[in-house]
Design a protein around this motif. Structure first.
Motif, PDB file in Angstrom:
ATOM      1  N   LEU A 184      16.524  68.083 101.508  1.00 46.00           N
ATOM      2  CA  LEU A 184      16.433  67.606 102.890  1.00 46.00           C
ATOM      3  C   LEU A 184      15.226  68.263 103.547  1.00 46.00           C
ATOM      4  CD1 LEU A 184      17.971  65.948 105.127  1.00 46.00           C
ATOM      5  CD2 LEU A 184      19.159  68.091 105.681  1.00 46.00           C
ATOM      6  N   ALA A 185      14.581  67.531 104.433  1.00 42.61           N
ATOM      7  CA  ALA A 185      13.478  68.088 105.223  1.00 42.61           C
ATOM      8  C   ALA A 185      13.705  67.766 106.686  1.00 42.61           C
ATOM      9  CB  ALA A 185      12.144  67.515 104.755  1.00 42.61           C
ATOM     10  N   LEU A 186      13.542  68.766 107.541  1.00 41.06           N
ATOM     11  CA  LEU A 186      13.606  68.588 108.978  1.00 41.06           C
ATOM     12  C   LEU A 186      12.186  68.740 109.506  1.00 41.06           C
ATOM     13  CD1 LEU A 186      16.479  69.555 108.028  1.00 41.06           C
ATOM     14  CD2 LEU A 186      16.804  70.436 110.322  1.00 41.06           C
ATOM     15  N   ARG A 187      11.702  67.730 110.208  1.00 47.31           N
ATOM     16  CA  ARG A 187      10.280  67.702 110.562  1.00 47.31           C
ATOM     17  C   ARG A 187      10.078  67.467 112.063  1.00 47.31           C
ATOM     18  NH1 ARG A 187       6.995  63.674 106.962  1.00 47.31           N
ATOM     19  NH2 ARG A 187       8.202  62.131 108.167  1.00 47.31           N
ATOM     20  N   GLY A 188       9.151  68.216 112.634  1.00 49.19           N
ATOM     21  CA  GLY A 188       8.687  67.940 113.987  1.00 49.19           C
ATOM     22  C   GLY A 188       9.247  68.816 115.078  1.00 49.19           C
ATOM     23  N   ALA A 189      10.192  69.687 114.763  1.00 43.33           N
ATOM     24  CA  ALA A 189      10.845  70.497 115.792  1.00 43.33           C
ATOM     25  C   ALA A 189      10.088  71.796 116.055  1.00 43.33           C
ATOM     26  CB  ALA A 189      12.277  70.822 115.372  1.00 43.33           C
ATOM     27  N   ARG A 190      10.464  72.462 117.138  1.00 45.30           N
ATOM     28  CA  ARG A 190      10.103  73.858 117.362  1.00 45.30           C
ATOM     29  C   ARG A 190      11.180  74.702 116.686  1.00 45.30           C
ATOM     30  NH1 ARG A 190       8.711  76.418 123.190  1.00 45.30           N
ATOM     31  NH2 ARG A 190       6.663  75.677 122.519  1.00 45.30           N
ATOM     32  N   VAL A 191      10.780  75.638 115.852  1.00 44.06           N
ATOM     33  CA  VAL A 191      11.721  76.450 115.085  1.00 44.06           C
ATOM     34  C   VAL A 191      11.662  77.901 115.555  1.00 44.06           C
ATOM     35  CG1 VAL A 191      12.251  77.407 112.800  1.00 44.06           C
ATOM     36  CG2 VAL A 191      11.671  74.979 113.034  1.00 44.06           C
ATOM     37  N   TYR A 192      12.844  78.454 115.868  1.00 40.73           N
ATOM     38  CA  TYR A 192      12.985  79.895 116.065  1.00 40.73           C
ATOM     39  C   TYR A 192      13.631  80.434 114.787  1.00 40.73           C
ATOM     40  CZ  TYR A 192      12.031  79.191 121.034  1.00 40.73           C
ATOM     41  OH  TYR A 192      11.449  78.863 122.248  1.00 40.73           O
ATOM     42  N   ALA A 193      12.817  81.037 113.927  1.00 42.17           N
ATOM     43  CA  ALA A 193      13.311  81.471 112.626  1.00 42.17           C
ATOM     44  C   ALA A 193      14.339  82.579 112.746  1.00 42.17           C
ATOM     45  CB  ALA A 193      12.149  81.933 111.753  1.00 42.17           C
ATOM     46  N   ASN A 194      14.239  83.380 113.798  1.00 39.72           N
ATOM     47  CA  ASN A 194      15.241  84.376 114.140  1.00 39.72           C
ATOM     48  C   ASN A 194      15.106  84.657 115.631  1.00 39.72           C
ATOM     49  OD1 ASN A 194      13.513  86.856 114.627  1.00 39.72           O
ATOM     50  ND2 ASN A 194      12.940  86.416 112.503  1.00 39.72           N
ATOM     51  N   PRO A 195      16.050  85.358 116.236  1.00 44.42           N
ATOM     52  CA  PRO A 195      16.008  85.514 117.703  1.00 44.42           C
ATOM     53  C   PRO A 195      14.787  86.254 118.227  1.00 44.42           C
ATOM     54  CG  PRO A 195      18.208  85.976 116.876  1.00 44.42           C
ATOM     55  CD  PRO A 195      17.323  85.855 115.673  1.00 44.42           C
ATOM     56  N   GLN A 196      14.142  87.064 117.398  1.00 47.61           N
ATOM     57  CA  GLN A 196      12.982  87.828 117.864  1.00 47.61           C
ATOM     58  C   GLN A 196      11.657  87.131 117.553  1.00 47.61           C
ATOM     59  OE1 GLN A 196      15.594  89.476 116.008  1.00 47.61           O
ATOM     60  NE2 GLN A 196      16.428  89.814 118.070  1.00 47.61           N
ATOM     61  N   ALA A 197      11.683  86.093 116.742  1.00 50.54           N
ATOM     62  CA  ALA A 197      10.451  85.484 116.251  1.00 50.54           C
ATOM     63  C   ALA A 197       9.797  84.588 117.300  1.00 50.54           C
ATOM     64  CB  ALA A 197      10.735  84.667 114.994  1.00 50.54           C
ATOM     65  N   ALA A 198       8.477  84.537 117.230  1.00 53.50           N
ATOM     66  CA  ALA A 198       7.752  83.540 118.021  1.00 53.50           C
ATOM     67  C   ALA A 198       8.043  82.164 117.437  1.00 53.50           C
ATOM     68  CB  ALA A 198       6.252  83.822 117.967  1.00 53.50           C
ATOM     69  N   PRO A 199       8.039  81.140 118.271  1.00 57.43           N
ATOM     70  CA  PRO A 199       8.373  79.803 117.757  1.00 57.43           C
ATOM     71  C   PRO A 199       7.296  79.248 116.834  1.00 57.43           C
ATOM     72  CG  PRO A 199       7.654  79.673 120.039  1.00 57.43           C
ATOM     73  CD  PRO A 199       7.771  81.127 119.721  1.00 57.43           C
ATOM     74  N   ILE A 200       7.734  78.422 115.895  1.00 63.98           N
ATOM     75  CA  ILE A 200       6.821  77.640 115.066  1.00 63.98           C
ATOM     76  C   ILE A 200       6.892  76.211 115.580  1.00 63.98           C
ATOM     77  CG2 ILE A 200       6.247  76.873 112.734  1.00 63.98           C
ATOM     78  CD1 ILE A 200       7.917  79.229 111.686  1.00 63.98           C
ATOM     79  N   ASP A 201       5.822  75.720 116.165  1.00 67.99           N
ATOM     80  CA  ASP A 201       5.823  74.373 116.729  1.00 67.99           C
ATOM     81  C   ASP A 201       5.460  73.340 115.677  1.00 67.99           C
ATOM     82  OD1 ASP A 201       6.601  74.964 119.367  1.00 67.99           O
ATOM     83  OD2 ASP A 201       4.580  75.659 119.842  1.00 67.99           O
ATOM     84  N   ASN A 202       5.987  72.119 115.885  1.00 67.11           N
ATOM     85  CA  ASN A 202       5.758  71.007 114.951  1.00 67.11           C
ATOM     86  C   ASN A 202       5.983  71.478 113.519  1.00 67.11           C
ATOM     87  OD1 ASN A 202       5.115  68.416 114.082  1.00 67.11           O
ATOM     88  ND2 ASN A 202       2.919  68.859 113.952  1.00 67.11           N
ATOM     89  N   ALA A 203       7.162  72.030 113.289  1.00 67.94           N
ATOM     90  CA  ALA A 203       7.462  72.683 112.023  1.00 67.94           C
ATOM     91  C   ALA A 203       8.098  71.723 111.023  1.00 67.94           C
ATOM     92  CB  ALA A 203       8.396  73.867 112.259  1.00 67.94           C
ATOM     93  N   VAL A 204       8.087  72.154 109.778  1.00 65.57           N
ATOM     94  CA  VAL A 204       8.834  71.509 108.696  1.00 65.57           C
ATOM     95  C   VAL A 204       9.733  72.571 108.069  1.00 65.57           C
ATOM     96  CG1 VAL A 204       8.729  70.420 106.424  1.00 65.57           C
ATOM     97  CG2 VAL A 204       7.085  69.776 108.187  1.00 65.57           C
ATOM     98  N   VAL A 205      11.024  72.230 107.927  1.00 65.30           N
ATOM     99  CA  VAL A 205      11.967  73.083 107.206  1.00 65.30           C
ATOM    100  C   VAL A 205      12.401  72.317 105.973  1.00 65.30           C
ATOM    101  CG1 VAL A 205      14.160  74.326 107.285  1.00 65.30           C
ATOM    102  CG2 VAL A 205      12.780  74.119 109.369  1.00 65.30           C
TER     103      VAL A 205
END
Length: 413
Positions: free
Chosen positions: A34-55
């Motif tokens: 599965l791939a999730l595409r296009g979201a802002r991702v907070y990889a953990n509560p302290q992390a800076a966001p990853i914009d337009n991400a793919v997981v």
């Protein structure tokens, strides 16, 4: 819950089979990529966001997470368009009950159980939960059916309850036969039986609310006997305190987690906060609960204010906070208000930690709680950013457990 019933569960081949199924079935079922595409991702509560991400998810685990410009989705992989959304790790609810509506869970229709799970848990992003008291036969059967893949649902961890002698809380039916421990030996025996089932932890009613009569507190030696059994097997112990005595006895006994605040008191004492920090205790606030147990709005507001103050002092002292709602005992499934109450004491990152990294670390499941390669693919897709409004944590669009979608918002017609 009757003690002889508990003994019967221990000897029941049906329950033993359910436990074996729970332990083995997930590994037997392939999980599509599965791939999730296009979201802002907070990889953990302290992390800076990853914009337009793919997981990228492979075999139920995070294979990669990066910006779309740096990561290509392999051909043939199912893609979920998450543009404009937020992705965080799957949520824990560390205080639930499978009490009402779960009878005969071994045979109830799939649609009925799935619908109830969605209403109560997965609709709010919960991929892992702690059941702190229910009829074990039902919850074991439900857990087995979830883990077999028959029913989409969260991982269920279970604790067995022990009450003080004559400590039958007024809010539980008088006809219900509760496991009451009069001596340390009885508490030790009860704890051993629960863990032999096997359950995953113990919950002690170190304070039982008796209405107009005085609270009945569990003596420290009785609590300590159960704690010793659990800790010998590396299992956690929760405590339900009602007042200072219940907190003090729980901490003296070595209990790990307080399942509630004590808003009828005047806040945790400096000695309690110091001991909590020394012992690395954890607190589950359950602030919305105080709006459901009394009908006087002024009294409810006072209890919430007191609980918020206790949460604030606990966090300021360095205490671990775990999210929990007591849902199943109380029927407010919507988590919005709990986030808003907690937001009066904590920042959004701290609240997100109470849902993700804090319980994952505290309960020794470090493979959860973060979005990083190798982690279990427990994810929540949100319709709003908690950085702008903590209530957005309740705006769940999709919940994913182990790479499988267990809840997806139905488009409005």
């Amino acid at each position: 819950m009757k003690i002889n019933r508990l003994q019967g569960i221990v000897l029941s081949a049906v329950c033993l089979f359910a436990v074996q199924t729970w332990a083995q079935a997930s590994a037997q079922l392939p999980v599509p990529d599965l791939a999730l595409r296009g979201a802002r991702v907070y990889a953990n509560p302290q992390a800076a966001p990853i914009d337009n991400a793919v997981v990228l998810i492979h075999d139920g685990h995070i294979a990669a997470v990066s910006s779309a410009s740096a990561l290509t989705v392999p051909s043939g992989v199912r893609v979920l368009d998450c543009s404009g959304k937020i992705i965080v790790a799957g949520f824990w609810n560390s205080h639930v009950h499978f009490e009402t509506g779960w009878d005969d869970a071994a045979h109830a229709p799939v649609a009925q159980l799935e619908g109830h799970l969605q209403q109560m848990l997965t609709r709010w992003g919960f991929t892992t939960v702690w059941d702190l008291g229910s009829v074990p036969e039902n919850t074991l059967a439900l857990r087995s059916r979830i883990e077999s893949g028959e029913i989409p649902g969260p991982q269920i961890l279970m604790a067995g309850d022990i009450f003080p002698l004559h400590g039958h809380p007024v809010y539980l039916p008088a006809s219900l036969q509760l496991p009451e421990a009069a001596t340390p030996d009885q508490a030790r025996e009860m704890a051993e039986r629960y863990l032999h089932i096997p359950l995953d932890g113990i919950k002690l009613f170190t304070g039982a609310f008796m209405g107009d009569a005085p609270v009945i507190n569990m003596p420290e030696p009785i609590a300590a006997a159960a704690v010793d059994v659990a800790h010998a097997q590396h299992k956690p112990v929760f405590a339900h305190p009602q007042n200072y005595a219940g907190v003090d006895n729980a901490l003296a006994a070595g209990v790990d987690i307080l399942a509630h605040t004590i808003p009828t008191e005047n806040g945790f004492t400096p000695a309690e906060l110091a001991r909590m920090k020394q012992q690395h205790s954890a607190l589950i606030p359950t602030l919305t609960l105080w709006t459901t147990v009394v009908h006087n709005p002024a009294v409810s507001a006072h209890l919430v204010d007191s609980g918020v103050s206790e949460l604030k002092s606990w966090a300021a002292a360095g205490g671990t906070v775990l999210f929990g709602t007591d849902v199943g005992f109380q029927s407010v499934y919507d988590t919005t208000q709990e986030y808003q109450f907690m937001g009066r004491a904590l920042g959004w990152r701290e609240i997100l930690a109470s849902l993700t990294t804090a319980p994952s670390d505290y309960f020794h499941q470090p493979q959860k709680g973060r979005i990083e390669p190798g982690s279990v693919a427990d994810l929540v897709v949100l319709d709003g950013d908690p950085a702008t409004d903590v209530a957005n944590l309740a705006r769940v669009h999709t919940a994913i457990r182990g790479g499988r979608v267990i809840y997806e918002e139905t488009p409005a017609r």
